[in-house]
Design a protein around this motif. Structure first.
Motif, short mmCIF file in Angstrom:
data_model
loop_
_atom_site.label_atom_id
_atom_site.label_comp_id
_atom_site.label_asym_id
_atom_site.label_seq_id
_atom_site.Cartn_x
_atom_site.Cartn_y
_atom_site.Cartn_z
N VAL A 54 0.86 -1.19 0.00
CA VAL A 54 0.00 0.00 0.00
C VAL A 54 0.90 1.24 0.00
CG1 VAL A 54 -1.82 1.17 1.25
CG2 VAL A 54 -1.70 -1.30 1.30
N ILE A 55 0.81 2.02 -1.06
CA ILE A 55 1.68 3.19 -1.18
C ILE A 55 0.84 4.43 -0.93
CG2 ILE A 55 3.38 4.36 -2.64
CD1 ILE A 55 3.40 1.79 -4.40
N GLY A 56 1.11 5.13 0.16
CA GLY A 56 0.29 6.30 0.47
C GLY A 56 0.77 7.00 1.72
N GLY A 57 0.04 8.06 2.10
CA GLY A 57 0.41 8.87 3.24
C GLY A 57 -0.19 8.37 4.54
N ASP A 58 -0.36 9.27 5.50
CA ASP A 58 -0.84 8.85 6.82
C ASP A 58 -2.24 8.25 6.74
OD1 ASP A 58 -1.74 11.40 6.12
OD2 ASP A 58 -1.98 12.04 8.20
N GLY A 59 -3.11 8.85 5.93
CA GLY A 59 -4.48 8.32 5.79
C GLY A 59 -4.45 6.92 5.21
N THR A 60 -3.70 6.75 4.16
CA THR A 60 -3.57 5.44 3.50
C THR A 60 -3.03 4.41 4.48
OG1 THR A 60 -3.05 6.63 1.47
CG2 THR A 60 -2.52 4.28 1.52
N HIS A 61 -2.06 4.81 5.30
CA HIS A 61 -1.47 3.86 6.26
C HIS A 61 -2.49 3.46 7.34
CE1 HIS A 61 2.44 4.37 4.44
NE2 HIS A 61 2.91 3.43 5.25
N ARG A 62 -3.37 4.40 7.71
CA ARG A 62 -4.42 4.02 8.67
C ARG A 62 -5.30 2.95 8.05
NH1 ARG A 62 -3.90 9.70 9.83
NH2 ARG A 62 -2.72 9.75 11.76
N GLY A 63 -5.61 3.14 6.78
CA GLY A 63 -6.39 2.13 6.06
C GLY A 63 -5.64 0.81 5.97
N ALA A 64 -4.34 0.89 5.66
CA ALA A 64 -3.53 -0.34 5.51
C ALA A 64 -3.54 -1.12 6.81
CB ALA A 64 -2.11 0.03 5.12
N PHE A 65 -3.47 -0.41 7.94
CA PHE A 65 -3.44 -1.12 9.22
C PHE A 65 -4.78 -1.80 9.50
CE2 PHE A 65 -2.98 -1.82 13.79
CZ PHE A 65 -1.78 -2.51 13.75
N LYS A 66 -5.87 -1.12 9.07
CA LYS A 66 -7.19 -1.77 9.23
C LYS A 66 -7.26 -3.05 8.41
CE LYS A 66 -9.86 2.26 10.48
NZ LYS A 66 -10.63 3.38 9.99
N ILE A 67 -6.69 -3.00 7.21
CA ILE A 67 -6.70 -4.21 6.37
C ILE A 67 -5.89 -5.31 7.07
CG2 ILE A 67 -6.02 -5.20 4.14
CD1 ILE A 67 -6.32 -2.40 2.91
N HIS A 68 -4.72 -4.94 7.60
CA HIS A 68 -3.89 -5.93 8.30
C HIS A 68 -4.66 -6.55 9.47
CE1 HIS A 68 -1.03 -7.42 11.22
NE2 HIS A 68 -1.31 -6.42 12.02
N GLU A 69 -5.28 -5.68 10.28
CA GLU A 69 -5.99 -6.20 11.46
C GLU A 69 -7.15 -7.10 11.06
OE1 GLU A 69 -6.69 -2.68 14.10
OE2 GLU A 69 -5.46 -4.03 15.35
N THR A 70 -7.87 -6.67 10.01
CA THR A 70 -9.02 -7.47 9.58
C THR A 70 -8.54 -8.82 9.05
OG1 THR A 70 -10.07 -5.40 9.01
CG2 THR A 70 -11.15 -7.39 8.20
N CYS A 71 -7.46 -8.82 8.31
CA CYS A 71 -6.92 -10.10 7.80
C CYS A 71 -6.56 -11.01 8.97
CB CYS A 71 -5.68 -9.85 6.94
SG CYS A 71 -6.07 -9.18 5.33
N MET A 87 17.89 1.94 6.02
CA MET A 87 16.53 1.46 5.76
C MET A 87 16.05 0.60 6.92
SD MET A 87 15.69 2.65 2.79
CE MET A 87 14.20 1.74 2.61
N CYS A 88 14.83 0.88 7.37
CA CYS A 88 14.29 0.04 8.45
C CYS A 88 12.80 -0.19 8.28
CB CYS A 88 14.60 0.65 9.81
SG CYS A 88 13.77 2.17 10.08
N LEU A 89 12.27 -1.11 9.08
CA LEU A 89 10.85 -1.45 9.05
C LEU A 89 10.21 -0.86 10.30
CD1 LEU A 89 11.11 -5.23 8.01
CD2 LEU A 89 11.08 -3.21 6.54
N LEU A 90 9.11 -0.13 10.10
CA LEU A 90 8.48 0.56 11.24
C LEU A 90 7.05 0.04 11.42
CD1 LEU A 90 9.72 3.32 9.26
CD2 LEU A 90 10.04 3.81 11.67
N PRO A 91 6.64 -0.23 12.67
CA PRO A 91 5.26 -0.67 12.87
C PRO A 91 4.29 0.47 12.49
CG PRO A 91 6.48 -0.59 14.96
CD PRO A 91 7.40 -0.10 13.92
N ILE A 92 3.27 0.17 11.69
CA ILE A 92 2.38 1.24 11.21
C ILE A 92 1.73 2.04 12.35
CG2 ILE A 92 0.26 1.74 9.89
CD1 ILE A 92 1.10 -0.39 7.89
N PRO A 93 1.27 1.40 13.44
CA PRO A 93 0.63 2.20 14.49
C PRO A 93 1.57 3.28 15.05
CG PRO A 93 0.28 -0.13 14.90
CD PRO A 93 1.23 -0.04 13.76
#
Ligand SMILES: Nc1ncnc2c1ncn2[C@@H]1O[C@H](COP(=O)(O)OP(=O)(O)O)[C@@H](O)[C@H]1O
Ligand SMILES: O=P(O)(O)OC[C@H]1O[C@](O)(COP(=O)(O)O)[C@@H](O)[C@@H]1O
Ligand SMILES: [Mg+2]
Length: 525
Positions: A247-264, A475-481
């Protein structure tokens, strides 16, 4: 498969001995009991994490798990969700292509567990040297996914930004060339709604279809605001058997991405969700900068040069105003001002605008025009809400519409000069869409390439609910929340960047004593 064996397996996973369990997870979807157990474990983990974080914050320590073995620092590694806690690895016994050599260099470094990037690299006398750290990005020895079974999807959401195509291209190429996936890679068309809108069906992405896109601005997939329907998005994921979502996007998109992750996770879907932060406003927290930001600053300088020429050549009292994007943060305006060196007044959302009086920007502009014959002003679109009032209107994503600060300034400058018995010749330039629709420059192309590859390394290793970015140039990996909690970030009005602006423009500082910027990340500079 009987319920009892599911129970015992879940208990074993919960006990941390998942590796010894022979899994039955050849099936893609799961019965209700399994889903319920997995959801319960996920909820328990979440609760535990929240409680631990609260305790750490109370005691003044950063979030995360303390890493042992660091000689001089107390390092707290940010927890990153890993699918291996809930699902069996499908990649067992499969060698990471990076390790296999062949057309990949054999000296490629595989990242080991607990390799991390320190968030705070500043030290001073008396420093307590306690720091958070984030998981280092890069290829892992252990694959979580079997490339033979991977179907992936890529979506771009929100406003345009230079480099979107580069990221799409690199994700696609990494999937097929670095990992040799044998499934499909879907390009979701027109943002989140493309998961389900029959008018914009997904397209298939292959190294061939993305071959030339990196030289073009915009996104080959299209983008949009609004239109986030979680049920329909998850339906698509199930129907197409998607294992990895980018998911490529800003803060709003990332909030959505996290919802998708949680729902999955709640539905027992074996899916890794990765975000790639996109914002020309540079307002996603933690990362050094977002891709496309440098390109847009470079473009903004062309507009500033034009404004300077117009101001110098149009008499009497030539003044050029350039309005730049930056909804709640003035990073583009500030960096374009610093890079250009020709700006006399820089106005950003983080610092209040005072029109008249001792700290007024109008007398300052008057002075500069009197000294050198012209003046150049840069204003971020979100500046001056304290003067013009907050709009109650929003766009489809819920972002506030912004008042017309550029036009307002033009009119106020005209009135001020008239009040002092002179005419001002004000030229107003709004280059916004020209700045964000261009192809990425060399620096951003390089960054996008790293982002695309590392997003794929992260999902292939089984990480999920993460975003990827440069932190202290690594380069690092950051938790979306974590990422969205303090985004959109703002410039620190008492920080070094603003201090440099004041040095360049010599404008009066209107930052109130004691006032802190809205977001308080230690990394916000
Ligand atoms: N809190 C949220 N939860 C789910 N989706 C969201 C949320 N905020 C925004 N979105 C969706 O993310 C997409 C992009 O959001 P937007 O705010 O326009 O851009 P950006 O991601 O660049 O900040 C839109 O489709 C919007 O509906
Ligand atoms: O006119 P649009 O397409 O809504 O875009 C305008 C907005 O997009 C931006 O460039 C970026 O916003 P996002 O990062 O939320 O996509 C803002 O600076 C600007 O206010
Ligand atoms: Mg946003």
């Amino acid at each position: 498969m009987g319920a009892s064996s599911i129970d015992s397996k879940s208990a074993l996973i919960a006990g941390g001995t998942a590796a010894v369990v022979t899994y039955y997870l050849s099936k893609r979807h799961f019965d209700n009991k399994t889903i319920q157990l997995r959801k319960e474990k996920y909820d328990r983990d979440q609760k535990e994490r929240t409680a631990q974080n609260a305790t750490r914050q109370d005691s003044g320590l950063p979030n995360g798990v303390k890493l042992e073995g660091f000689q001089s620092d107390n390092v707290y590694l940010q927890d990153l969700e890993h699918l291996g806690k809930y699902f069996a690895s499908e990649g067992e016994g499969i060698k990471n292509l990076m390790e296999l050599g062949g057309h990949h260099a054999e000296y490629n470094k595989l990242i080991g567990p607990e390799e991390c990037i320190l968030a705070n690299i500043r030290r001073g006398p008396g420093s307590t040297a306690v720091t958070r750290a984030f998981v280092r990005a890069g290829p892992r020895k252990e694959l979580h996914f079997n490339p033979k079974k991977v179907n992936a999807a890529i979506v771009t959401c929100g406003g345009l930004c230079p480099g979107l195509n580069n990221v799409i291209r690199e994700i696609t190429r990494s999937l097929f060339y670095l990992y040799g996936i044998e499934g499909k890679c879907y390009g979701i068309v027109g943002g989140y709604s493309g998961f389900y809108d029959p008018k914009t069906p997904p397209i298939e992405l292959t190294p061939d279809t993305v071959r030339h896109i990196h030289n073009k601005g915009g996104t080959m997939l299209g983008s949009s605001r609004g239109g986030f329907d979680i049920d329909k998005i998850v339906d698509f994921i199930k129907k197409k058997d998607i294992r990895q979502l980018y998911v490529i996007g800003g803060d709003g998109t990332h909030r959505g991405a996290f919802k998708i992750h949680e729902t999955c996770m709640e539905l027992g879907l074996h899916v890794a969700v990765a975000g790639i932060p996109k914002t020309i406003d540079n307002d996603v927290d933690y990362i050094d900068r977002s891709f496309g930001f440098i390109t847009s600053v470079e473009q903004a300088q062309d507009a500033i040069r034009a404004a300077k020429t117009e101001a110098m050549c149009n008499l009497p009292n030539g003044i050029g105003i350039v309005k730049l994007m930056g909804r709640s943060s003035g990073f583009i305006a500030a960096h374009a001002t610093l890079g250009s060196g020709d700006v006399d007044l820089c106005l950003v959302p983080e610092v209040p605008i005072v029109l008249d009086g001792e700290k007024g920007c109008l007398p300052h502009v008057w002075e500069r025009v009197k000294q050198k014959g012209y003046a150049v002003i840069v204003v971020a679109e979100g500046a001056g809400e304290e003067l013009l009032g907050e709009s109650t209107e929003t766009d489809a994503s819920g972002n506030k519409k912004l008042p017309m600060i550029g036009e307002f300034l033009k009119s106020e400058i005209g009135k001020y000069f008239k009040g002092r018995g002179e005419e001002a010749t004000v030229k107003y330039i709004d280059p916004s869409y020209m700045i964000r629709s261009v192809p990425a420059n060399a620096t951003d192309s390089l960054y996008c390439m790293q982002l695309g590859q590392n997003a794929v390394h992260g999902t292939m290793a089984g990480y999920t609910g993460f975003s990827v970015g440069l932190l202290n140039n690594k380069m690092c990996l950051l938790p979306i929340p974590e990422l969205v909690a303090t985004s959109p970030r703002q410039m620190d009005a008492r920080g070094r960047t603003w201090e440099r602006i004041l040095g360049i423009t010599r404008q009066p500082n209107t930052v109130e004593t004691g006032k802190r910027s809205k977001t308080g990340s230690i990394l916000c500079r």
